[in-house]
Design a protein around this motif. Structure first.
Motif, PDB file in Angstrom:
ATOM      1  N   SER A  69     -23.299   8.957  14.209  1.00  0.00           N
ATOM      2  CA  SER A  69     -22.802   9.234  12.865  1.00  0.00           C
ATOM      3  C   SER A  69     -21.432   9.909  12.908  1.00  0.00           C
ATOM      4  O   SER A  69     -20.526   9.568  12.137  1.00  0.00           O
ATOM      5  N   SER A 118     -23.585   0.945  11.128  1.00  0.00           N
ATOM      6  CA  SER A 118     -24.276  -0.178  11.781  1.00  0.00           C
ATOM      7  C   SER A 118     -23.382  -0.830  12.833  1.00  0.00           C
ATOM      8  O   SER A 118     -23.842  -1.204  13.917  1.00  0.00           O
ATOM      9  N   THR A 119     -22.095  -0.943  12.537  1.00  0.00           N
ATOM     10  CA  THR A 119     -21.146  -1.498  13.496  1.00  0.00           C
ATOM     11  C   THR A 119     -20.955  -0.537  14.669  1.00  0.00           C
ATOM     12  O   THR A 119     -20.845  -0.970  15.824  1.00  0.00           O
ATOM     13  N   THR A 120     -20.932   0.746  14.378  1.00  0.00           N
ATOM     14  CA  THR A 120     -20.758   1.756  15.424  1.00  0.00           C
ATOM     15  C   THR A 120     -21.853   1.640  16.469  1.00  0.00           C
ATOM     16  O   THR A 120     -21.577   1.685  17.674  1.00  0.00           O
ATOM     17  N   TYR A 121     -23.102   1.477  16.036  1.00  0.00           N
ATOM     18  CA  TYR A 121     -24.198   1.331  16.992  1.00  0.00           C
ATOM     19  C   TYR A 121     -23.984   0.117  17.888  1.00  0.00           C
ATOM     20  O   TYR A 121     -24.192   0.180  19.107  1.00  0.00           O
ATOM     21  N   LYS A 122     -23.569  -0.992  17.314  1.00  0.00           N
ATOM     22  CA  LYS A 122     -23.321  -2.212  18.106  1.00  0.00           C
ATOM     23  C   LYS A 122     -22.194  -1.992  19.111  1.00  0.00           C
ATOM     24  O   LYS A 122     -22.293  -2.407  20.274  1.00  0.00           O
TER      25      LYS A 122
END
Length: 124
Positions: A39, A50-54
């Motif tokens: 976060s 969501s993009t950060t996790y990827k």
């Protein structure tokens, strides 16, 4: 100056090049000046969560970012992400193919432990 020979623990060059070719991945690496949650990374890099996790997964697979787990009593553990390198060297290997050598500050026991923990998590 000739780049150092690739070590067995260096990540695959293709994975490093693919990750660094991604502008969001580069932005994320640039924001990780200290351990951060996903976060916090998303906010600092201005990338959707969501993009950060990827992107963090992609960077972790390329061994450019490591995930460390912050243990809390009661079981609410928290993942924080840190850069897993101090310097990248791109050069040609003995077959005249591009190779990446990752330099890590081996004087820091925490980074060594973090690397071992990341490798263990990847294998399980």
């Amino acid at each position: 100056m000739k780049p150092p020979a690739s070590r067995s623990d260096d990540p695959p060059s293709e994975a490093v090049f693919a990750a660094l070719d991604d502008p969001a991945c580069r932005e994320i690496v640039g924001t990780l000046d200290e351990p951060m949650t996903a976060s916090e990374v998303a906010d600092a890099a201005s990338v959707p969560l969501s993009t950060t996790y990827k992107k963090l997964d992609r960077l972790t697979e390329a061994d450019l970012v490591a995930e460390e787990t912050e243990l809390h009593p009661g079981g609410h553990h928290r993942s924080r992400y840190v850069t897993a390198f101090d310097r990248l060297v791109v050069g040609l290997d003995e077959r005249r193919e591009f190779a990446v050598s990752v330099e890590r500050d081996l004087a820091e026991p925490e980074r060594q432990l973090l690397g071992m923990w990341s490798e263990l998590r990847r294998e399980t």
